[in-house]
Design an enzyme around this catalytic site. Structure first.
Site, short mmCIF file in Angstrom:
data_model
loop_
_atom_site.label_atom_id
_atom_site.label_comp_id
_atom_site.label_asym_id
_atom_site.label_seq_id
_atom_site.Cartn_x
_atom_site.Cartn_y
_atom_site.Cartn_z
N ILE A 131 25.14 -3.83 63.92
CA ILE A 131 26.43 -3.27 64.32
C ILE A 131 27.42 -3.63 63.23
O ILE A 131 27.23 -4.60 62.49
CB ILE A 131 26.90 -3.77 65.71
CG1 ILE A 131 26.93 -5.29 65.77
CG2 ILE A 131 26.03 -3.21 66.81
CD1 ILE A 131 27.45 -5.83 67.10
N ASP A 132 28.46 -2.84 63.10
CA ASP A 132 29.41 -3.01 62.01
C ASP A 132 30.11 -4.37 62.06
O ASP A 132 30.22 -4.99 63.12
CB ASP A 132 30.47 -1.91 62.05
CG ASP A 132 29.88 -0.52 61.92
OD1 ASP A 132 28.85 -0.39 61.24
OD2 ASP A 132 30.44 0.42 62.51
N LYS A 133 30.60 -4.79 60.91
CA LYS A 133 31.31 -6.07 60.80
C LYS A 133 32.39 -6.21 61.87
O LYS A 133 32.50 -7.24 62.54
CB LYS A 133 31.93 -6.19 59.41
CG LYS A 133 32.85 -7.38 59.24
CD LYS A 133 33.59 -7.33 57.92
CE LYS A 133 34.63 -8.44 57.83
NZ LYS A 133 35.45 -8.33 56.60
N ARG A 145 31.93 5.89 65.88
CA ARG A 145 33.17 6.08 65.12
C ARG A 145 33.25 7.50 64.55
O ARG A 145 34.30 8.14 64.60
CB ARG A 145 33.26 5.03 64.01
CG ARG A 145 33.28 3.60 64.55
CD ARG A 145 32.96 2.57 63.48
NE ARG A 145 33.95 2.56 62.42
CZ ARG A 145 33.80 1.89 61.28
NH1 ARG A 145 32.69 1.21 61.05
NH2 ARG A 145 34.76 1.91 60.37
#
Length: 303
Positions: free
Chosen positions: A136-138, A237
């Site tokens: 998962i993204d930062k 997103r």
């Protein structure tokens, strides 16, 4: 050196090589320019200049240098380990933490912490991503599954491919979504205009499906629950931006001026999968981080 060959298609006639090649793989334009400058790229057996214009049928050979070797050091980073047995770990990643080391992020990552706290991790993804099955993204918080051995790793990857895992996210998005639930079925690939972004496109893309329900509506925002059917880079997103409701706090795909939050208001709240050894379906929940809870309280007051 890793040798890669590309044959230029007719549709790219007279286009600059450094703009064309990123459309064939996950390369940036600046990376292609470096290969040209360092003499690691040839067209029809000859080196070319940075402004070379493609011809249909050109045979491009790229000698990609071996990636920089990073020394991954175990670090005593506090981790919220939700579940652990001899095969699998489920961890609740905080916002702001990178999942695995890479140039620019050699330390302080989830992997650095895992290597300190957990004795064994699968080696399928190499030294930089031990145990990492998905990411998962930062700036997205929430649940990740980690494999402690190769057998478990392969099982979890196959479940992701078969779309049998359960992955639900909560998000705060811009605008008031009128319908209560919907499915976004739109392919995602690299954005041709900006290689750091993904986009809904039919060129060099992969299928992507996101289901969502509206949990609550506010004056200018909506609180939604998303369920992933596929797992493309930045999928939620990109899809929410595509339908005109970008995730709050996400300047890459939405407005720069948004809610007071560091990173996108996106949280991986539910994770379910079949245990690689027992076959039991296991489901885990991670409560909303305090930052998102406070934002929701503020939005309720505004409304």
């Amino acid at each position: 050196m890793n040798k890669v060959q590309v044959t230029i298609e007719e549709k790219h006639e007279n286009e600059r090589l450094d703009k064309v090649l990123p459309q064939y793989d996950d390369w940036s334009r600046s990376q292609v320019q470096i290969w040209i400058k360092e003499g690691n790229l040839e067209v029809n057996g000859k080196t070319v200049k940075g402004n070379y214009k493609c011809k249909a049928g050109d045979e491009v050979t790229i000698n990609i240098p071996e990636p920089e070797v990073l020394d991954v050091v175990p670090e005593n980073i506090p981790l919220d380990i939700v579940f652990e047995d001899s095969d699998v770990v489920v961890v609740n990643k905080p916002r702001g933490m990178v999942v695995h080391p890479a140039p620019g992020h050699p330390s302080g990552t989830l992997v650095n912490g895992l290597m300190y706290h957990i004795k064994d991790l699968s080696g399928i993804n190499g030294v930089l991503r031990p145990g990492i099955v998905h990411r998962i993204d930062k700036d997205t918080s929430g649940l990740l599954m980690v494999a402690k051995n190769d057998k478990s790793h392969e099982s979890l990857v196959e479940q992701l491919k078969a779309k049998t895992t359960l992955r639900k996210y909560f998000a705060i998005v811009h605008g008031v979504i009128e319908h209560d639930h919907a499915t976004i079925d739109a392919p995602i690939g690299r954005d041709k205009k900006d290689r750091q972004r993904m986009a809904v496109t039919n060129e060099n893309s992969r299928d992507a499906v996101t289901h969502f329900n509206v949990v609550e509506r506010f004056k200018d925002f909506s609180f939604i629950e998303c369920q992933l059917e596929t797992g493309r880079t930045h999928q939620i997103r990109v899809h929410m931006h595509y339908i005109g409701h970008p995730v709050a706090g996400d300047p890459k795909y939405g407005p720069k001026k948004t809610l007071d939050i560091e990173g996108q208001a996106l949280h991986a709240a539910t994770l379910g999968f079949e245990h690689p050894t027992t076959g039991e379906f296991m489901q885990f929940e991670a409560p909303l981080p305090d930052e998102m809870t406070k934002l929701l309280d503020e939005l309720k007051k505004r409304s």
